[in-house]
Scaffold this active site. Structure first.
Site, PDB file in Angstrom:
ATOM      1  N   GLY A  29     -38.955  49.815   3.115  1.00  0.00           N
ATOM      2  CA  GLY A  29     -37.509  49.708   2.862  1.00  0.00           C
ATOM      3  C   GLY A  29     -36.876  48.706   3.803  1.00  0.00           C
ATOM      4  CB  THR A  31     -34.218  50.959   7.918  1.00  0.00           C
ATOM      5  OG1 THR A  31     -33.128  51.196   7.022  1.00  0.00           O
ATOM      6  CG2 THR A  31     -33.762  51.219   9.336  1.00  0.00           C
ATOM      7  N   GLY A  82     -37.572  54.784   7.315  1.00  0.00           N
ATOM      8  CA  GLY A  82     -36.175  55.053   6.976  1.00  0.00           C
ATOM      9  C   GLY A  82     -36.045  56.295   6.104  1.00  0.00           C
ATOM     10  CB  ALA A  83     -34.337  58.945   5.524  1.00  0.00           C
ATOM     11  CG  ASP A  84     -33.488  56.920   0.016  1.00  0.00           C
ATOM     12  OD1 ASP A  84     -33.108  55.744   0.155  1.00  0.00           O
ATOM     13  OD2 ASP A  84     -34.627  57.225  -0.374  1.00  0.00           O
ATOM     14  N   GLY A  95     -37.735  57.687  -0.944  1.00  0.00           N
ATOM     15  CA  GLY A  95     -38.284  57.198  -2.199  1.00  0.00           C
ATOM     16  C   GLY A  95     -37.365  56.247  -2.944  1.00  0.00           C
ATOM     17  CD  GLU A 103     -41.625  55.830   1.980  1.00  0.00           C
ATOM     18  OE1 GLU A 103     -41.099  54.723   2.127  1.00  0.00           O
ATOM     19  OE2 GLU A 103     -41.013  56.802   1.502  1.00  0.00           O
TER      20      GLU A 103
HETATM   21  C1  5RP Z   1     -38.696  53.946   0.519  1.00  0.00           C
HETATM   22  C2  5RP Z   1     -37.874  54.869   1.339  1.00  0.00           C
HETATM   23  C3  5RP Z   1     -36.899  54.251   2.287  1.00  0.00           C
HETATM   24  O1  5RP Z   1     -37.187  54.704   3.566  1.00  0.00           O
HETATM   25  C4  5RP Z   1     -35.510  54.648   1.884  1.00  0.00           C
HETATM   26  O2  5RP Z   1     -35.301  54.288   0.546  1.00  0.00           O
HETATM   27  C5  5RP Z   1     -34.459  53.999   2.786  1.00  0.00           C
HETATM   28  O3  5RP Z   1     -34.434  52.641   2.530  1.00  0.00           O
HETATM   29  P1  5RP Z   1     -33.519  51.632   3.351  1.00  0.00           P
HETATM   30  O4  5RP Z   1     -34.082  51.566   4.722  1.00  0.00           O
HETATM   31  O5  5RP Z   1     -33.662  50.338   2.593  1.00  0.00           O
HETATM   32  O6  5RP Z   1     -32.113  52.168   3.333  1.00  0.00           O
HETATM   33  O7  5RP Z   1     -37.982  56.060   1.277  1.00  0.00           O
HETATM   34  O8  5RP Z   1     -39.466  54.633  -0.422  1.00  0.00           O
END
Ligand code: 5RP
Length: 225
Positions: A29, A31, A82-84, A95, A103
């Site tokens: 992602g 981050t 990272g995380a959503d 995801g 992951e």
């Molecule tokens: C990828 C993920 C990412 O960690 C999540 O989508 C966060 O993404 P970003 O850092 O772009 O906000 O789970 O499958």
């Protein structure tokens, strides 16, 4: 500060959690990409990395960081991703970047999970961000019916700008489930894992984060779980 600047700040702080002379688990992602760019600056201090997606593997290799097959690595000291969404117990939705299954696998082998996120990702109750579920393509419709019974509205993820299903690194499809209020993440994770045809669910509750580095206008906050 912009969201990208917050992401960059947590990526920089995450370098303090990198264990020297070890193989590091690396997420996927935007981050995680900032983190990879920071990791490149200290690449001489680590043995290499295990990647959670083809995109991450390519970026690591692009920086000259050796990428190991997880099958050749008995344990990983730290996994950084990272995380959503993340809640106050360290459970996460992941995801959004389509890499949830790998992951989850890499995280399962790691001693410590360090989540890096901008402050907008911390929520009281998860579910506003649609929960990604990776499925075997032939089970797309049957799994969607089961997810609807749990109160969610599943939507097949499409390749951007097309009507074709998005295909993951594992050959799976993704159902993004909206309308869930995730008050009991561990129970919901276990329930969705039981649905035949599910490869993985993007709820990381049984194995949540140990630490979250949260980027805020006041600086990087450290939450420990
Ligand atoms: C990828 C993920 C990412 O960690 C999540 O989508 C966060 O993404 P970003 O850092 O772009 O906000 O789970 O499958």
């Amino acid at each position: 500060m912009t969201q990208d600047e917050l992401k960059q700040a947590v990526a920089r702080t995450a370098i303090d959690y990198v264990v020297k002379n070890q193989i590091i688990g690396v997420g996927t992602g935007s981050t995680a990409n900032f983190f990879i760019d920071e990791l490149a600056k200290i690449k001489g201090d680590i043995k290499g990395a295990v990647a959670s997606s083809e995109a991450t593997a390519a970026r690591l290799r692009g920086h000259g960081i050796e990428v190991f097959d997880l099958n050749d690595v008995p344990e990983i000291a730290v996994y950084i991703d990272g995380a959503d969404e993340i809640d106050n117990s360290g459970a996460m939705i992941k995801g959004g970047g389509a890499a949830l299954t790998r992951e989850k696998i890499v995280a399962s082998v790691a001693k410590q999970f360090v989540c890096i996120a901008d402050g907008s990702k911390l929520v009281e109750v998860m579910g506003k961000f649609p929960l990604p579920v990776e499925v075997i393509p032939m089970a797309r419709a049957s799994v969607a019916r089961e997810l609807a019974k749990l109160g969610g509205t599943p939507k097949l993820r499409l390749k951007p700008g097309t009507e074709e299903a998005f295909v993951t690194d594992n050959g799976g499809y993704l159902l993004d489930v909206s309308g869930l209020s995730i008050t009991e993440p561990k129970a919901l994770e276990a329930q969705i894992n039981q649905i035949v045809g599910v490869i993985a669910v993007g709820l990381f509750a049984a194995r949540g984060a140990n630490v979250c580095l949260l980027g805020t206008a006041e600086g990087v906050k450290t939450l420990k779980f």
